[in-house]
Write an enzyme that holds these catalytic residues in place. Structure first.
Site, PDB file in Angstrom:
ATOM      1  N   ALA A  35       0.834  -1.202   0.000  1.00  0.00           N
ATOM      2  CA  ALA A  35       0.000   0.000   0.000  1.00  0.00           C
ATOM      3  C   ALA A  35       0.873   1.259   0.000  1.00  0.00           C
ATOM      4  CB  ALA A  35      -0.929  -0.009   1.213  1.00  0.00           C
ATOM      5  N   ASP A  38       2.404   1.628  -3.425  1.00  0.00           N
ATOM      6  CA  ASP A  38       1.417   2.128  -4.386  1.00  0.00           C
ATOM      7  C   ASP A  38       1.216   3.632  -4.263  1.00  0.00           C
ATOM      8  OD1 ASP A  38       1.043  -0.389  -5.422  1.00  0.00           O
ATOM      9  OD2 ASP A  38      -0.652  -0.865  -4.124  1.00  0.00           O
ATOM     10  N   LYS A 119      24.025 -23.152 -13.591  1.00  0.00           N
ATOM     11  CA  LYS A 119      23.587 -22.943 -14.980  1.00  0.00           C
ATOM     12  C   LYS A 119      22.071 -22.771 -14.995  1.00  0.00           C
ATOM     13  CE  LYS A 119      23.926 -24.820 -19.639  1.00  0.00           C
ATOM     14  NZ  LYS A 119      22.480 -24.678 -19.936  1.00  0.00           N
ATOM     15  N   ARG A 140      19.811 -13.919 -27.362  1.00  0.00           N
ATOM     16  CA  ARG A 140      21.071 -14.431 -27.896  1.00  0.00           C
ATOM     17  C   ARG A 140      20.961 -14.708 -29.390  1.00  0.00           C
ATOM     18  NH1 ARG A 140      23.018 -19.305 -29.175  1.00  0.00           N
ATOM     19  NH2 ARG A 140      25.277 -19.592 -29.087  1.00  0.00           N
ATOM     20  N   GLU A 177      20.687 -14.289 -17.771  1.00  0.00           N
ATOM     21  CA  GLU A 177      19.671 -15.304 -18.055  1.00  0.00           C
ATOM     22  C   GLU A 177      18.354 -14.854 -17.448  1.00  0.00           C
ATOM     23  OE1 GLU A 177      19.499 -19.460 -19.703  1.00  0.00           O
ATOM     24  OE2 GLU A 177      21.051 -17.930 -19.663  1.00  0.00           O
ATOM     25  N   LYS A 293      34.221 -21.270 -15.412  1.00  0.00           N
ATOM     26  CA  LYS A 293      34.994 -20.324 -16.226  1.00  0.00           C
ATOM     27  C   LYS A 293      36.350 -20.057 -15.576  1.00  0.00           C
ATOM     28  CE  LYS A 293      30.770 -17.882 -17.590  1.00  0.00           C
ATOM     29  NZ  LYS A 293      30.011 -16.612 -17.476  1.00  0.00           N
ATOM     30  N   LYS A 317      26.710 -30.453 -17.339  1.00  0.00           N
ATOM     31  CA  LYS A 317      25.266 -30.657 -17.251  1.00  0.00           C
ATOM     32  C   LYS A 317      24.924 -31.727 -16.215  1.00  0.00           C
ATOM     33  CE  LYS A 317      22.784 -28.911 -19.918  1.00  0.00           C
ATOM     34  NZ  LYS A 317      22.496 -29.093 -21.351  1.00  0.00           N
ATOM     35  N   CYS A 414     -20.659 -36.007 -12.531  1.00  0.00           N
ATOM     36  CA  CYS A 414     -22.078 -35.660 -12.363  1.00  0.00           C
ATOM     37  C   CYS A 414     -22.933 -35.960 -13.580  1.00  0.00           C
ATOM     38  CB  CYS A 414     -22.223 -34.181 -11.991  1.00  0.00           C
ATOM     39  SG  CYS A 414     -21.825 -33.035 -13.329  1.00  0.00           S
TER      40      CYS A 414
END
Length: 672
Positions: A35, A38, A119, A140, A177, A293, A317, A414
């Protein structure tokens, strides 16, 4: 207010609103309630309306989305966004480390400094800042040319429209990402299915679909986030390493994953990978591996690139979270909004350590597109869904006796007519008195996050319906002890406990009551926004669409759904009957200046003195914030029995650890 004063106030509001956006969306520790936020935003909107020439591109009001585009234009990356080579096991990671040492002429025993990052399973983007202002955002694409999604990226709350640095670089391209968290993903899919739209298969597809909207107003309604991880072209500033970059840019307002870590040698990489593999299931977003890296930018330049990927980085992965099993049955299931969903009953199989025996097939269009039949051998996957999904059919294993499930002509619960509304993928039961819809509505109403009627589980609700004792949620508040004594194996004490739980629920917070009503598209978060904005059911019932749309995060679809609900006379009668029975929802104001104001708590382990929801409420009522993970910004960790990694991290960071009793003592609650 004259124009000069308005300009000063607009600049003040820019800074204040941007700071609160950063605290809310990036650091997850808001200082003001919705609130109050806002009011600030409305003041800015009114000043900009009075002085339209003072509206700037980086104004917080410019995140709402622009008119639809006919198509995306293309953006050429100054520096290519290369893909990464993949590794799938420890042997391949050792090979990667050895290749780097050979290329650099290092001895086998030398250790490379690496930066390891989760990742993220999202959509790679590039943000261009010129003199600190966000000017262009792109996907990308093929690595050389991407799509211009600037207007959509401007709506992502965690992306700063201007960098928080006094002397920004002339040019700074930052890569990151864009992703959708698991909880928002599940909520979005529920809303899409209820609206008759096809659900997204996984959070990555949801993020990509949201970001590639030609109408940025749709993107603005989806809670996308970003983690930044790399730099492209850079003029007017210099970084010496990956860790230098990632330690610096959070101070400029750019979010970086807090789990990123600098390690020494391949041993540090292996340990990090196994740690992330264990944490994967508890994270609030999807990751599908670890990116490794070389830390030094000098070494990165010396190593250079191959044709499509850099020599100095690799993506390790995780194994896929999939398994093969057999569809033993396909059963139509009726939800509380009348949507009929085909659900596959599977031969039990373990997926990521969880035994899976059911999978949603979402809708008949999806089921027919994948051609899923009873008796099929299928691949199932757990990817962000509570109920796993069928990925594909292994058609070469068919024997010829597999059976598809046609759309039922009548509701399986039903017998009412079943229709497929044009423009929707959902199949709906039109029965106004469908027992399945009534059952699911009452189960939702009594659930822990709604009215929290302790002990009122699915089986008791089914017995109440079977005996004709309830026909809607209001009937719960008119039950007598004798009604419960008609149940099988029901004793005096249990009946009294159930009646006591119903009585206790009459005083629940207004936000819980709104959520419990099951208004289409209104989840827990939206219910809290509505409770804070209107303060009473009467005000909400009579709220205009314009008033609803003035609330942050309430869009046209939600506003229309709320108006439709309260225009239904039957719904109003049910609410009135509950109020006549003594139901009196309360509004719990977040205390300003409470004893926990500005403090962040994390709760971990098995709690015995209170539930996690109770703990969160107690902290928020005293002006504090309950977070889900431990960081440097955490003030207290309350540890129950068998506390694990969060407790370990708290000790590593020097965060004060409390027992449950110590936490209650801080609240002034006597120990028992």
């Amino acid at each position: 207010m004259d124009k000069q004063a308005a300009e000063r106030r607009i600049q003040e509001l820019h800074k204040e609103i941007n700071r609160h956006n950063y605290l809310y969306y990036v650091e997850d520790r808001p200082e003001i309630n919705d609130a109050e936020y806002d009011l600030l935003l409305r003041e800015l909107q009114q000043l900009e309306k009075a002085y339209p020439d003072l509206v700037t591109a980086d104004s917080p009001t410019q995140r709402v989305g622009a008119a639809p585009l006919e198509k995306f234009s293309q953006v050429t990356h100054r520096m290519p966004m290369l893909s990464l080579e993949n590794a799938f096991n420890e042997e391949e990671m050792h090979d990667f480390d050895e290749r780097i040492k050979r290329f650099l002429g290092l001895a086998a025993g030398d250790e490379i400094e690496y930066v390891c990052e989760p990742k993220m399973d999202g959509l790679a983007v590039e943000l261009v800042y010129e003199n600190g202002d966000f000017t262009v955002g792109s996907t990308r694409g093929d690595g050389y040319v991407g799509e211009d999604v600037t207007q959509n990226l401007r709506t992502v709350k965690t992306i700063p429209l201007s960098l928080a640095i006094a002397t920004p670089p002339r040019l700074f391209e930052v890569r990151g990402e864009v992703y959708l968290g698991l909880a928002p993903f599940q909520k979005l899919n529920v809303e899409r299915e209820e609206a008759g739209d096809p659900p997204f298969a996984n959070p990555r597809n949801a993020a990509a679909g949201s970001l590639r909207q030609l109408d940025s107003r749709i993107t603005a309604r989806r809670p996308l986030s970003i983690f930044c991880y790399a730099a492209g072209s850079l003029e007017g500033h210099e970084f010496t390493s990956q860790s230098d970059l990632l330690n610096t840019i959070p101070g400029w307002g750019l979010p970086v994953n807090p789990l990123i870590r600098k390690v020494s040698g391949i041993g540090g990489v292996l340990a990090y990978y196994h740690e992330m593999s264990e944490k994967r299931e508890s994270l609030p977003y999807e990751i599908d591996g670890v990116v490794v890296k070389v830390d030094s930018f000098d070494l990165q330049r010396e190593l250079g690139e191959k044709t499509r990927s850099p020599r100095w980085a690799i993506a390790w992965k995780f194994p896929p979270r999939q398994a093969v099993t057999v569809v033993e049955e396909i059963v139509p299931q009726v939800g509380r909004t009348g949507v009929i969903t085909p659900v596959a009953h599977l031969r039990p199989v373990e997926v990521s350590g969880v035994m899976v025996s059911r999978a949603t097939l979402h809708n008949w269009e999806e089921m027919e597109k994948k051609d899923i039949r009873k008796g099929d051998t299928v691949v199932v996957e757990r990817a962000g869904d509570v109920i796993p999904a069928v990925v594909k059919v292994i058609t070469e294993k068919r024997k010829g006796d597999e059976q598809p499930l046609p759309i039922p002509a009548n509701c399986p619960e039903c017998g009412s007519e079943v229709v497929k509304i044009p423009g929707e993928v959902a199949v709906r039961c039109l029965g106004l008195s469908c027992p399945a819809q009534i059952r699911e509505t009452i189960i939702h109403f009594a659930s822990r996050h709604a009215m929290d009627i302790d002990g009122m589980g699915d089986k008791y609700i089914e017995q109440l319906l079977k005996l004709g004792l309830v026909k809607n949620v209001a009937d719960l508040y008119y039950l007598k002890k004798d009604d419960f004594m008609r149940f099988e194996r029901m004793g005096d004490k249990l009946a009294e406990n159930l009646l006591g739980a119903i009585e206790t629920s009459k005083q629940r917070e207004l936000s819980r009551f709104i959520y419990a009503l099951g208004i289409r598209h209104v989840g827990e978060h939206t219910a809290k926004l509505l409770a804070n904005a209107f303060g009473s059911m009467e005000n909400l019932e009579h709220a205009s669409e314009e008033e609803l749309l003035s609330i942050r995060e309430v869009g046209p679809q939600v506003a229309q759904s709320i108006r439709t609900f309260f225009h239904n006379r039957n719904n109003i009668e049910v609410i009135d009957r509950m109020f006549n029975a003594g139901v009196k929802p309360s509004v719990e104001e977040k205390r300003v200046g409470g004893r926990f104001t500005g403090k962040t708590f994390v709760f971990t382990g098995a709690l015995t003195r209170f539930t996690r929801d109770d703990a969160k409420r107690m902290v928020e009522n005293e002006g504090g914030h309950a977070a889900g993970s431990v960081s440097k910004k955490t003030d207290f960790v309350v540890a129950g029995a068998e506390a694990g990694s969060k407790l370990d991290k708290a000790r590593q960071l020097g965060v004060k650890v409390l027992t449950e009793d110590e936490f209650l003592a801080m609240l002034g609650v006597c120990r028992t």
